[in-house]
Motif scaffolding. Structure first.
Motif, PDB file in Angstrom:
ATOM      1  N   MET A  59       0.757  -1.110   0.044  1.00 12.73           N
ATOM      2  CA  MET A  59      -0.213   0.143   0.054  1.00 12.73           C
ATOM      3  C   MET A  59       0.944   1.335  -0.040  1.00 12.73           C
ATOM      4  O   MET A  59       1.674   1.492   0.849  1.00 12.73           O
ATOM      5  CB  MET A  59      -0.837   0.130   1.168  1.00 12.73           C
ATOM      6  CG  MET A  59      -1.993  -0.993   1.058  1.00 12.73           C
ATOM      7  SD  MET A  59      -2.900  -1.375   2.725  1.00 12.73           S
ATOM      8  CE  MET A  59      -2.880  -0.067   3.720  1.00 12.73           C
ATOM      9  N   ALA A  60       0.713   2.081  -0.892  1.00  7.25           N
ATOM     10  CA  ALA A  60       1.547   3.000  -1.218  1.00  7.25           C
ATOM     11  C   ALA A  60       1.043   4.289  -0.180  1.00  7.25           C
ATOM     12  O   ALA A  60      -0.045   4.453  -0.117  1.00  7.25           O
ATOM     13  CB  ALA A  60       1.545   3.818  -2.614  1.00  7.25           C
TER      14      ALA A  60
ATOM     15  N   GLU B 128       4.202   0.037  -7.987  1.00  4.14           N
ATOM     16  CA  GLU B 128       3.372   0.709  -9.197  1.00  4.14           C
ATOM     17  C   GLU B 128       3.561   2.140  -8.935  1.00  4.14           C
ATOM     18  O   GLU B 128       3.462   2.655 -10.168  1.00  4.14           O
ATOM     19  CB  GLU B 128       2.001  -0.026  -8.843  1.00  4.14           C
ATOM     20  CG  GLU B 128       1.215   0.780 -10.073  1.00  4.14           C
ATOM     21  CD  GLU B 128      -0.489   0.142 -10.099  1.00  4.14           C
ATOM     22  OE1 GLU B 128      -1.016   0.421 -10.970  1.00  4.14           O
ATOM     23  OE2 GLU B 128      -0.775  -0.599  -8.955  1.00  4.14           O
ATOM     24  N   LEU B 129       3.451   2.523  -7.739  1.00  5.54           N
ATOM     25  CA  LEU B 129       3.544   4.092  -7.707  1.00  5.54           C
ATOM     26  C   LEU B 129       4.949   4.421  -8.004  1.00  5.54           C
ATOM     27  O   LEU B 129       5.133   5.433  -8.740  1.00  5.54           O
ATOM     28  CB  LEU B 129       3.431   4.393  -6.149  1.00  5.54           C
ATOM     29  CG  LEU B 129       3.776   6.003  -5.727  1.00  5.54           C
ATOM     30  CD1 LEU B 129       2.679   6.790  -6.454  1.00  5.54           C
ATOM     31  CD2 LEU B 129       3.450   6.251  -4.260  1.00  5.54           C
ATOM     32  N   GLY B 130       5.933   3.745  -8.034  1.00  9.68           N
ATOM     33  CA  GLY B 130       7.469   3.870  -8.270  1.00  9.68           C
ATOM     34  C   GLY B 130       7.539   4.089  -9.914  1.00  9.68           C
ATOM     35  O   GLY B 130       8.045   5.020 -10.392  1.00  9.68           O
TER      36      GLY B 130
ATOM     37  N   LEU C 152       5.340   8.576  -2.112  1.00 12.87           N
ATOM     38  CA  LEU C 152       5.521   9.333  -3.048  1.00 12.87           C
ATOM     39  C   LEU C 152       6.622  10.541  -3.237  1.00 12.87           C
ATOM     40  O   LEU C 152       7.596  10.692  -4.064  1.00 12.87           O
ATOM     41  CB  LEU C 152       4.227  10.229  -3.449  1.00 12.87           C
ATOM     42  CG  LEU C 152       4.240  11.318  -4.218  1.00 12.87           C
ATOM     43  CD1 LEU C 152       4.602  10.935  -5.848  1.00 12.87           C
ATOM     44  CD2 LEU C 152       3.022  12.003  -4.311  1.00 12.87           C
ATOM     45  N   ASP C 153       6.832  10.804  -1.981  1.00 17.36           N
ATOM     46  CA  ASP C 153       7.985  11.769  -1.711  1.00 17.36           C
ATOM     47  C   ASP C 153       9.378  11.211  -1.804  1.00 17.36           C
ATOM     48  O   ASP C 153      10.220  11.637  -2.465  1.00 17.36           O
ATOM     49  CB  ASP C 153       7.735  12.461  -0.180  1.00 17.36           C
ATOM     50  CG  ASP C 153       8.731  13.940   0.029  1.00 17.36           C
ATOM     51  OD1 ASP C 153       8.431  14.717  -0.722  1.00 17.36           O
ATOM     52  OD2 ASP C 153       9.391  13.921   1.138  1.00 17.36           O
TER      53      ASP C 153
ATOM     54  N   LEU D 209      -4.172   6.442  -3.037  1.00 12.42           N
ATOM     55  CA  LEU D 209      -2.738   5.994  -2.947  1.00 12.42           C
ATOM     56  C   LEU D 209      -2.780   4.377  -2.348  1.00 12.42           C
ATOM     57  O   LEU D 209      -2.109   3.646  -2.812  1.00 12.42           O
ATOM     58  CB  LEU D 209      -1.829   6.789  -2.340  1.00 12.42           C
ATOM     59  CG  LEU D 209      -1.335   8.097  -3.285  1.00 12.42           C
ATOM     60  CD1 LEU D 209      -0.480   9.012  -2.595  1.00 12.42           C
ATOM     61  CD2 LEU D 209      -1.098   7.754  -4.503  1.00 12.42           C
ATOM     62  N   ASP D 210      -3.280   4.139  -1.353  1.00 11.29           N
ATOM     63  CA  ASP D 210      -3.135   2.880  -0.909  1.00 11.29           C
ATOM     64  C   ASP D 210      -3.748   1.710  -1.692  1.00 11.29           C
ATOM     65  O   ASP D 210      -3.572   0.436  -1.224  1.00 11.29           O
ATOM     66  CB  ASP D 210      -3.863   3.036   0.387  1.00 11.29           C
ATOM     67  CG  ASP D 210      -5.378   3.145   0.624  1.00 11.29           C
ATOM     68  OD1 ASP D 210      -6.053   3.238  -0.601  1.00 11.29           O
ATOM     69  OD2 ASP D 210      -5.853   3.010   1.547  1.00 11.29           O
ATOM     70  N   ARG D 211      -4.359   2.146  -2.716  1.00 10.85           N
ATOM     71  CA  ARG D 211      -4.848   0.897  -3.693  1.00 10.85           C
ATOM     72  C   ARG D 211      -3.606   0.628  -4.642  1.00 10.85           C
ATOM     73  O   ARG D 211      -3.854  -0.213  -5.398  1.00 10.85           O
ATOM     74  CB  ARG D 211      -6.067   1.373  -4.453  1.00 10.85           C
ATOM     75  CG  ARG D 211      -7.181   1.600  -3.345  1.00 10.85           C
ATOM     76  CD  ARG D 211      -8.551   2.027  -3.939  1.00 10.85           C
ATOM     77  NE  ARG D 211      -9.100   1.097  -5.021  1.00 10.85           N
ATOM     78  CZ  ARG D 211      -9.735   1.382  -5.702  1.00 10.85           C
ATOM     79  NH1 ARG D 211     -10.379   2.619  -6.023  1.00 10.85           N
ATOM     80  NH2 ARG D 211     -10.390   0.609  -6.754  1.00 10.85           N
TER      81      ARG D 211
END
Length: 137
Positions: free
Chosen positions: A1-2, A106-108, A7-8, A99-101
Motif C-alpha cells: 500500500m503506497a 506501481e507508484l514507483g 511518493l515523496d 494511493l493505498d490501492r
C-alpha cells in the motif's frame, strides 16, 4: 500500500528531482524546473461525485502520451481518472485517499514515468540505461 511519504521518497530519489511546497503546503516535484507530479489545489473540475464538493486531495502525474492516459483511466480499479480540464493533455489524476490501492512498486513506476516525460533527454537515457542493467540482474 503506497502513501504520500512513499511518493515523496520515490520522486526525490530520481536524478536531479526537487520538491517545491506551495504556501498552503501542497508539494510539486520537478526536474530541471519542470513539474512532473503536482498536488493540485481545489478546482471546479474535480468534485466529489456524492457531495459535489471540490476535491482537496488530487495528484496530477504526467504520462508519456494520450494512449497511455487512456489505458490508465480505463483501469478497472478506478484509481486513475481525468477531468475535462485535462482533455488532450497527457496526465492522469489520482486521489491521495486512493494511493493505498497502489503498491509501492506501481507508484514507483508511475512517478518514474512522470519524471521521464520532463527530464532532459540525456539524463533520462542515462537513468534508463542504468535501470535496464539493474533489472537484468
Amino acid at each position: 500500500m503506497a502513501t504520500v511519504a512513499d511518493l515523496d521518497e520515490l520522486a526525490l530519489a530520481l536524478p536531479q528531482a526537487t520538491k517545491e511546497v506551495s504556501e498552503d503546503g501542497r508539494p510539486s516535484y520537478l526536474v530541471h524546473g519542470k513539474r512532473f507530479v503536482i498536488h493540485r489545489s481545489r478546482r471546479p473540475d474535480a468534485v466529489d461525485p456524492v457531495t459535489g464538493e471540490r476535491l482537496d486531495d488530487v495528484l496530477m502525474f504526467r504520462v508519456a502520451d494520450l494512449d497511455v492516459k487512456e489505458l490508465m483511466v480505463a483501469d478497472a480499479r478506478g484509481v486513475f481518472f481525468t477531468t475535462p480540464h485535462f482533455n488532450g493533455y497527457p496526465a492522469v489524476l489520482v486521489r491521495i485517499s486512493q494511493l493505498d490501492r497502489l503498491d509501492c512498486e506501481e507508484l514507483g513506476d508511475l512517478v518514474a514515468e512522470a519524471w521521464l516525460t520532463k527530464a532532459p533527454k540525456r539524463l533520462a537515457r542515462a537513468w534508463l540505461a542504468e535501470h535496464a542493467v539493474a533489472e537484468d540482474r
